[in-house]
Write a protein that holds these residues in place. Structure first.
Motif, PDB file in Angstrom:
ATOM      1  N   GLU A 195      -0.732 -14.836   4.683  1.00 47.73           N
ATOM      2  CA  GLU A 195      -0.818 -13.999   5.880  1.00 47.73           C
ATOM      3  C   GLU A 195      -2.237 -13.997   6.449  1.00 47.73           C
ATOM      4  O   GLU A 195      -3.214 -14.143   5.722  1.00 47.73           O
ATOM      5  N   GLU A 196      -2.326 -13.810   7.759  1.00 51.59           N
ATOM      6  CA  GLU A 196      -3.635 -13.734   8.398  1.00 51.59           C
ATOM      7  C   GLU A 196      -4.142 -12.298   8.473  1.00 51.59           C
ATOM      8  O   GLU A 196      -5.336 -12.067   8.552  1.00 51.59           O
ATOM      9  N   LYS A 197      -3.230 -11.340   8.469  1.00 50.58           N
ATOM     10  CA  LYS A 197      -3.610  -9.933   8.525  1.00 50.58           C
ATOM     11  C   LYS A 197      -3.296  -9.282   7.189  1.00 50.58           C
ATOM     12  O   LYS A 197      -2.202  -9.452   6.663  1.00 50.58           O
ATOM     13  N   TYR A 198      -4.250  -8.551   6.641  1.00 51.13           N
ATOM     14  CA  TYR A 198      -4.041  -7.890   5.368  1.00 51.13           C
ATOM     15  C   TYR A 198      -5.052  -6.754   5.209  1.00 51.13           C
ATOM     16  O   TYR A 198      -5.993  -6.637   5.986  1.00 51.13           O
ATOM     17  N   GLU A 250      -1.977   1.357   7.748  1.00 59.49           N
ATOM     18  CA  GLU A 250      -2.167   1.037   9.151  1.00 59.49           C
ATOM     19  C   GLU A 250      -3.654   1.043   9.454  1.00 59.49           C
ATOM     20  O   GLU A 250      -4.442   1.681   8.761  1.00 59.49           O
ATOM     21  N   ARG A 251      -4.013   0.324  10.461  1.00 58.08           N
ATOM     22  CA  ARG A 251      -5.416   0.254  10.863  1.00 58.08           C
ATOM     23  C   ARG A 251      -5.727   1.448  11.741  1.00 58.08           C
ATOM     24  O   ARG A 251      -5.051   1.704  12.733  1.00 58.08           O
ATOM     25  N   LEU A 252      -6.748   2.164  11.383  1.00 58.39           N
ATOM     26  CA  LEU A 252      -7.204   3.281  12.192  1.00 58.39           C
ATOM     27  C   LEU A 252      -8.298   2.820  13.116  1.00 58.39           C
ATOM     28  O   LEU A 252      -9.124   1.971  12.770  1.00 58.39           O
TER      29      LEU A 252
END
Length: 127
Positions: free
Chosen positions: A79-82, A118-120
């Motif tokens: 994955e590219e996002k983690y 989740e990204r804040l």
């Protein structure tokens, strides 16, 4: 890499010197106790015909052998996002939530904990 044959985890550990690449299946409870209690600065894992030997400067432990080929490979992470979570924080998250699991139920969903991240937005970065 760790697996219980249903769930697998791949972890990179910095500072490990590998003199000869290979695979080993170690009993997690006993190996974890050795890592936790050992006062040796470095430990070596050596394979023998009868199992594995974990050696330090002042200690030596013999562990039973299992064939690594009998265990499934854990897929590589592509994955590219983690998210990256520090080990002490992750340990605290698990410790604070594991009481809610039901290990005796036949309902699979009750035996685990769902972790959603989740990204804040960071107001300092203008996200």
């Amino acid at each position: 890499m760790a697996t219980d044959l249903e769930f697998g985890v791949r972890i990179s550990v910095p500072g490990v010197d590998i003199s000869k690449p290979g695979a080993a299946v170690l009993p997690v409870q006993r190996f974890n106790s050795i890592l936790r209690e050992s006062s040796d600065e470095k430990l070596r894992i050596e394979g023998t015909d009868r199992g594995y030997v974990v050696k330090g400067d002042r200690s030596e432990f013999k562990l039973p052998a299992e064939n690594p080929d009998e265990f499934p490979n854990v897929a590589a992470f592509k994955e590219e996002k983690y998210h990256i979570v520090a080990a002490p924080l992750f340990r605290e998250i698990v410790t604070r939530t594991e009481f809610a699991t039901d290990l005796e139920s036949s309902r699979y969903a009750l035996g685990g904990v769902l972790l959603e991240m989740e990204r804040l937005e960071d107001p300092r970065r203008g996200d």
